[in-house]
Design a protein around this motif. Structure first.
Motif, short mmCIF file in Angstrom:
data_model
loop_
_atom_site.label_atom_id
_atom_site.label_comp_id
_atom_site.label_asym_id
_atom_site.label_seq_id
_atom_site.Cartn_x
_atom_site.Cartn_y
_atom_site.Cartn_z
N ALA A 161 -21.12 63.75 18.47
CA ALA A 161 -21.41 63.75 19.90
C ALA A 161 -21.40 65.19 20.36
CB ALA A 161 -20.36 62.93 20.65
N PRO B 176 -21.94 67.49 23.63
CA PRO B 176 -22.20 67.73 25.05
C PRO B 176 -22.54 69.20 25.32
CG PRO B 176 -20.02 66.77 24.65
CD PRO B 176 -20.53 67.31 23.36
N GLU C 22 -17.85 67.29 20.46
CA GLU C 22 -16.62 66.59 20.81
C GLU C 22 -15.73 66.51 19.57
OE1 GLU C 22 -15.32 66.04 23.51
OE2 GLU C 22 -16.26 64.48 24.72
N SER D 278 -14.18 68.28 25.28
CA SER D 278 -13.25 67.71 26.26
C SER D 278 -12.14 68.69 26.62
CB SER D 278 -12.65 66.41 25.72
OG SER D 278 -13.63 65.39 25.70
N LEU E 243 -23.27 64.96 28.16
CA LEU E 243 -23.66 64.58 26.80
C LEU E 243 -25.15 64.83 26.58
CD1 LEU E 243 -22.78 63.22 24.11
CD2 LEU E 243 -23.54 61.05 25.10
N LYS F 60 -10.79 60.83 27.21
CA LYS F 60 -11.99 61.47 27.73
C LYS F 60 -13.01 61.80 26.65
CE LYS F 60 -9.47 63.75 31.51
NZ LYS F 60 -10.13 63.00 32.62
N LEU G 208 -15.89 61.64 24.20
CA LEU G 208 -17.11 60.84 24.10
C LEU G 208 -17.32 60.48 22.63
CD1 LEU G 208 -19.43 62.92 26.46
CD2 LEU G 208 -18.19 60.82 27.02
#
Length: 321
Positions: A130, A132, A196, A200, A211, A275, A277
């Motif tokens: 993931a 972001p 991630e 975060s 994201l 938190k 993702l």
């Protein structure tokens, strides 16, 4: 009896005895040879203890590996896995190329370039990440933005897929993830691509986390092993994937333990646990040819490198069948 006659009889007796003894021995060809010692078959080594040393990044892709280690899935299969965490992809790559590691987490963009340059590695499974953007302040559509990323990597690829046509992008190449976090925190970047759960941590410090959606059927993140490991440690590599799949099955049912483990192993703040993702995790699988072509086309267009590789040069699918 004369002495000469006695000696003649004695010699004759000894000669006959020698002939009889010799005749009772087997010919040399009939003497059984010592049994040959054969190499152990593949079947006999399947459950023997084995070791692997792998490199991972501080990313959610690592969660199944951390979980498989904690729950003893590697150990159950007679496998010891030494997991090394790298915050700099170049350091991880150097360790892989020097033979210090048997395998590592990387991405398709780096893979293509490494194999094109003669490094013998192959994808054995996709992993699920993931990625972001961390954003500092407000961004204006069509405006100029400085974006921190790594050049030959998934961060560059996903930035193009997401930002192309939306902003006037200036790419700032920074290999170290902590350095990217520090620069955007200080306002020296407008955006940065951070995996991630590290993203975060930036969000916890007041940055906006957004994201990057992946429109492709596969994640650009992959697990690779060296040609030597695939050849010499095939049983160990297979067991690695079997344990990986057991951990994936656990996460698919409930990802709470994997979240907590990411925070624990990477020494992050517990406040980010809920938190993070988390991606959709898949059982071990390899990218298909259509996806590989997408990656190669991007490499040629954006990085300006002609790619002369086939699917079989990059992918080893036997561990996921």
């Amino acid at each position: 009896m004369k002495k000469s006659s006695y000696l003649s009889l004695l010699l004759a007796f000894l000669l006959v005895t020698a002939l009889i003894v010799t005749g009772c021995q087997k010919p040399e060809a009939e003497i059984p040879a010592e049994p040959a010692v054969s190499e152990p078959s593949a079947e006999s080594t399947e459950n023997e203890p084995a070791t692997l040393k792998i490199g991972v990044m501080p990313a959610v892709d690592s969660a199944p590996i951390f979980l498989a280690a904690k729950k003893g899935y590697f150990e159950e299969l007679g496998l010891t896995v030494d997991v090394q965490v790298y915050t700099n992809a170049m350091n991880r790559q150097s360790a892989l190329q020097s033979g210090e590691l048997d395998g590592a987490m990387t991405d398709m963009i780096a893979l293509v370039n490494n194999v094109q340059n003669g490094f013998d590695i192959k994808v054995t499974t996709s992993t699920d990440g993931a990625f972001p953007f961390l954003i500092k302040g407000e961004l204006r559509d069509g405006g100029a933005v400085k974006v921190g990323m790594m050049e030959v990597s998934v961060s560059n690829y996903l930035s193009d897929r997401s930002l192309e046509g939306r902003y006037d992008v200036e790419k700032i190449y920074i290999n170290e993830i902590p350095a990217r976090l520090e620069m955007i925190g200080k306002g020296e970047l407008d955006m940065a691509v951070i995996p991630e759960p590290m993203a975060s941590m930036g969000e916890l410090n007041g940055l906006t986390k957004q994201l990057i959606e992946n429109p492709d059927a596969f994640s650009p993140d992959v697990m690779v092993f060296t040609g030597k490991a695939i050849s010499d440690k095939a049983s160990a590599v297979q067991r690695f994937h079997d344990a990986y799949n057991k951990a994936i099955a656990d996460i698919q049912k409930d990802d709470s333990e994997a979240r907590a483990l990411l925070v624990e192993v990477l020494k992050l703040k517990p406040e980010i646990t809920d938190k993070i993702l988390m991606p959709e995790y898949h059982l071990a699988r390899v990218p298909d040819e259509a996806y590989l072509k997408t990656i190669m086309d991007w490499n040629e267009r954006v990085l300006g490198k002609k790619i002369e590789l086939g699917y079989e040069d990059l992918i080893e699918g036997k561990f996921v069948q």
